[in-house]
Design an enzyme around this catalytic site. Structure first.
Site, PDB file in Angstrom:
ATOM      1  N   LEU A  14       0.845  -1.199   0.000  1.00  0.00           N
ATOM      2  CA  LEU A  14       0.000   0.000   0.000  1.00  0.00           C
ATOM      3  C   LEU A  14       0.878   1.247   0.000  1.00  0.00           C
ATOM      4  O   LEU A  14       0.959   1.980   0.984  1.00  0.00           O
ATOM      5  CB  LEU A  14      -0.939  -0.008   1.210  1.00  0.00           C
ATOM      6  CG  LEU A  14      -2.244  -0.747   0.994  1.00  0.00           C
ATOM      7  CD1 LEU A  14      -3.096  -0.730   2.249  1.00  0.00           C
ATOM      8  CD2 LEU A  14      -3.016  -0.156  -0.164  1.00  0.00           C
ATOM      9  N   HIS A  15       1.563   1.454  -1.093  1.00  0.00           N
ATOM     10  CA  HIS A  15       2.430   2.608  -1.277  1.00  0.00           C
ATOM     11  C   HIS A  15       2.134   3.211  -2.635  1.00  0.00           C
ATOM     12  O   HIS A  15       1.623   2.537  -3.526  1.00  0.00           O
ATOM     13  CB  HIS A  15       3.906   2.200  -1.197  1.00  0.00           C
ATOM     14  CG  HIS A  15       4.261   1.600   0.128  1.00  0.00           C
ATOM     15  ND1 HIS A  15       4.439   2.366   1.254  1.00  0.00           N
ATOM     16  CD2 HIS A  15       4.406   0.321   0.525  1.00  0.00           C
ATOM     17  CE1 HIS A  15       4.705   1.573   2.277  1.00  0.00           C
ATOM     18  NE2 HIS A  15       4.689   0.315   1.861  1.00  0.00           N
TER      19      HIS A  15
END
Length: 93
Positions: A14-15
């Site tokens: 989740l970047h």
């Protein structure tokens, strides 16, 4: 309270782009959703909060929401997290 546990499928976790897509989707579901990784829980609509979770590929996260539409909202967001959003990025093709 509705809950879904899902494994982050995006190669980068989740970047960057996957986090942006997730937060945008969370803003559009019309229900307040939280996302938890380990002991840390943040609002799903918070880009900084989501990034602060440090969720990498393979991390299990739990989504929670309450109220009308909660089940549908969690289904939508869980489906998004279970896809490799990096692989769907035209820039990575």
């Amino acid at each position: 309270m509705a809950q879904r546990t899902v494994t982050v499928a995006s190669a980068s976790g989740l970047h960057a782009r996957p986090a942006k897509l997730f937060v945008q989707a969370a803003m559009n579901v019309g229900v307040a959703v939280t996302i938890r990784a380990g002991e840390k829980t943040v609002p799903a609509k918070s880009m900084l909060g989501v990034l602060s979770l440090g969720a990498v590929h393979g991390t299990e996260v739990t989504l929670e929401a309450d109220g009308p539409g909660a089940e549908e909202a969690l289904d939508t967001l869980a489906a998004l997290l279970s896809r490799d959003l990096d692989a769907e990025d035209p820039a990575h093709a």
